[in-house]
Design a protein around this motif. Sequence first.
Motif, short mmCIF file in Angstrom:
data_model
loop_
_atom_site.label_atom_id
_atom_site.label_comp_id
_atom_site.label_asym_id
_atom_site.label_seq_id
_atom_site.Cartn_x
_atom_site.Cartn_y
_atom_site.Cartn_z
N TYR A 1 55.61 34.04 47.85
CA TYR A 1 56.91 35.13 48.18
C TYR A 1 55.68 36.40 48.53
N TRP A 2 54.19 36.39 47.80
CA TRP A 2 53.41 37.45 47.73
C TRP A 2 52.37 37.02 48.21
N GLU A 3 52.73 36.20 48.91
CA GLU A 3 51.22 35.31 50.19
C GLU A 3 50.96 36.83 51.13
N LEU A 4 49.94 37.17 51.59
CA LEU A 4 49.60 37.80 52.51
C LEU A 4 48.95 37.59 53.44
N SER A 5 49.57 37.93 55.05
CA SER A 5 49.09 37.66 55.79
C SER A 5 47.62 38.54 56.05
N SER A 6 47.09 39.10 54.79
CA SER A 6 46.03 39.95 55.47
C SER A 6 44.98 39.08 54.66
N ASP A 7 45.68 37.75 53.87
CA ASP A 7 44.30 36.87 52.83
C ASP A 7 44.14 35.68 53.47
N LEU A 8 45.04 35.90 54.80
CA LEU A 8 44.06 34.08 55.81
C LEU A 8 42.86 34.28 55.51
N ILE A 9 42.56 32.98 55.59
CA ILE A 9 41.03 33.40 55.99
C ILE A 9 40.97 32.08 57.81
N PRO A 10 40.65 32.58 58.14
CA PRO A 10 40.03 31.62 59.88
C PRO A 10 39.39 30.64 58.89
N ILE A 11 39.61 29.96 59.75
CA ILE A 11 38.94 28.19 59.48
C ILE A 11 37.97 28.26 60.93
N ASN A 12 36.61 28.12 60.31
CA ASN A 12 35.80 28.05 61.82
C ASN A 12 34.19 27.21 61.37
N ASP A 13 33.52 26.67 62.21
CA ASP A 13 32.45 25.86 62.26
C ASP A 13 31.58 26.77 60.82
N THR A 14 31.58 28.10 60.87
CA THR A 14 31.12 29.01 59.55
C THR A 14 31.32 28.62 58.93
N VAL A 15 32.33 28.69 57.96
CA VAL A 15 33.94 28.30 56.84
C VAL A 15 32.40 27.67 56.85
N ARG A 16 31.83 26.79 55.28
CA ARG A 16 31.52 25.35 54.69
C ARG A 16 32.11 25.92 53.45
N GLU A 17 32.99 26.53 52.53
CA GLU A 17 33.84 25.97 51.39
C GLU A 17 34.57 27.01 51.52
N LEU A 18 35.79 26.81 50.97
CA LEU A 18 36.94 27.25 50.69
C LEU A 18 37.41 27.01 49.62
N SER A 19 37.61 28.36 49.21
CA SER A 19 38.23 28.56 47.37
C SER A 19 39.64 27.95 47.52
N LEU A 20 40.05 28.14 45.93
CA LEU A 20 41.49 28.33 46.33
C LEU A 20 41.46 28.41 44.86
N GLU A 21 42.64 29.63 44.12
CA GLU A 21 42.65 30.18 43.16
C GLU A 21 44.01 30.32 42.83
N VAL A 22 44.19 28.76 41.51
CA VAL A 22 45.86 27.88 41.44
C VAL A 22 46.11 28.54 40.29
N THR A 23 47.05 29.07 39.67
CA THR A 23 47.63 29.99 38.97
C THR A 23 49.24 28.70 38.68
N TYR A 24 49.40 28.80 37.52
CA TYR A 24 51.15 28.34 36.80
C TYR A 24 51.27 29.34 36.29
N SER A 25 52.51 29.39 36.37
CA SER A 25 53.54 30.21 35.56
C SER A 25 54.78 29.70 35.74
#
Length: 611
Positions: A256-280
């Motif tokens: 629910y708390w996903e913000l469209s402004s936080d989406l990162i386009p994936i293209n040939d300039t992106v070398r690494e993708l971060s993923l912050e995992v939260t369990y609650s």
Amino acid sequence: MPGEVAAAPAAGAPAGQQGEQQPEQQNTWKNTIWRFIMMYFMISVLPSLFRGKQQPPAQPGPGGAAMPPGQAGNMWPSGTPFELYIFTSTLGEFVMANSTMVYHVGDLTMGEWYDGPNKDGKRSFLARLPATPELQNNGSLFLHIVAAKQGAEINPLSPDYNKYDVVALSRMWTRYKKRKIKATSNLLTGESKVSQEEVKQDGEIISYWYPNITISMLDDQRVWPTNQAIPPPFDKWINIDADKMKYYPVLYINDYWELSSDLIPINDTVRELSLEVTYSPISIFYFQLYEAQKMQKEWNSMLGVPDNSEEENDIVKRTMLETNPYILAITVVVSLVHTVFEFLAFKNDIQFWKSRKSLEGLSVRSILFSIFTQVIVVLYVLDNDTNMMVAISVCIGLVIECWKITKVMDISVDFSDPVLSIFPRVKIQDKSSYSESPTKEYDRMAFKYLSWVLTPLLFGYAAYSLLYEEHKGWYSWTLSMCYGYLLMFGFIMMTPQLFINYKMKSVAHLPWRMLTYKALNTFIDDLFAFVIKMPTLYRLGCFRDDIIFFIYLYQRYIYREDPNRVNEFGTSGSHPEGLPEDADVDGEGRVIKNDQEETPKIKSEVLKKDE
């Protein structure tokens, strides 16, 4: 296993889109609050009304003992220790040989809210994933979340695998959406901040990555009947095993708390993708609240009801995340009050003009100009693909303003002198109560003085918009220029009524109930100006209407009600049923002659005035 819930629509901020929809933000916030209330009512109260009276559900026995016939309890009772795994794979189905583990925590407990580093039941971890060439070329990446009892085998192909000890959920984490690029340019120079290559990419489908994920285990130990339908939203998540007559625990991805402004386009300039995992862990209340929003979107889609845009949803979510809880609670309350005041202002405005017989003291030109203003707003809203509900509301406002013309002007249709010998001629004339009173002259004077101020501002703002801003075309420039000008200087159009009040030394002719409700709504909008993120100039602009209303209040104070002053209906406070036949009125509208009720005080004041 619970069925997979479709991911929320991806919503990246469109490239090249610089404008913000500030005028819609208050409506967005209020609509969202009402939807929360209505959806929770629909999923919590209405199902109980139609299910009829039921026997109280049996409670699960200690250690997950067998339930009575027709009852199914949670397969994992409170206190069950379990582990959580997160795997990534290019396949939609979890196959351990083709998956890569990126996260594992092994000290979780079912129903435990006060463990973890901060004693809040939460665990957090930052994973970094390589952006493979497949991902850079719109490839898909799936997340497989597996919860298993401590020490249990999680590989479905292993002979030691026990399906009752494992709960799994898969979700495609790459999001796909069309790239939206507005082809705007400076109308004089032809230059644009958006390159031609970017313009050609308009409509192209690209992949996005969301850098956060929140995983929750539902803390629910209630018993569900096996011979009755499970009410929504639990019907999509409660999966009862026919052999054990127990249901699997609900493993939930809270998006629910996903913000469209936080989406990162994936293209040939992106070398690494971060993923912050939260369990609650998540409670039943919040689970129902989040699921209600998904149900509301599904129902809107089926019924053809327009939903809030992604940007509007972001405004509400960001406000809830970044605002002090006390201020947020006040905002919720005043939002509901704002809706009531809007209805009352609308009702009293219609009632005032419906029963109005005299226009003395009222600015007719302001009403005519408000129609022009409303037309500009409607055209601007339609030109900018605004939310359908907002478009409908401004169109209704235009209809109401047009209806007021019939109350301030005499409109007749002449069939004897048709236009082009075909169309009947429409004649519009001022009402006698307006044209035969000083009000018309005061109104003309007010707009003459006002034009001396507004005309330079209009040309200045038009030149600025043409020189420094980009537009889709000349039509778009005309609408945006007029709309921006009205947004910035439109409050000045309330000043002619102030001028008429000053010349007449009276405010008795004003619709004070409607003005009061609108003023209260203005003060509420001031609160939204502090809570909602918006440009500073627009935030300051919310206080301009307050100044006008305070001037109205000052005029009401200095032009106090005189019981001997005759109003436009021929009555006064001392003569509510009408003046006697032998009564006389002076130049300021006061009763100066009445054989039965005239007092020595009034006589002395009249004599002094004549001298």
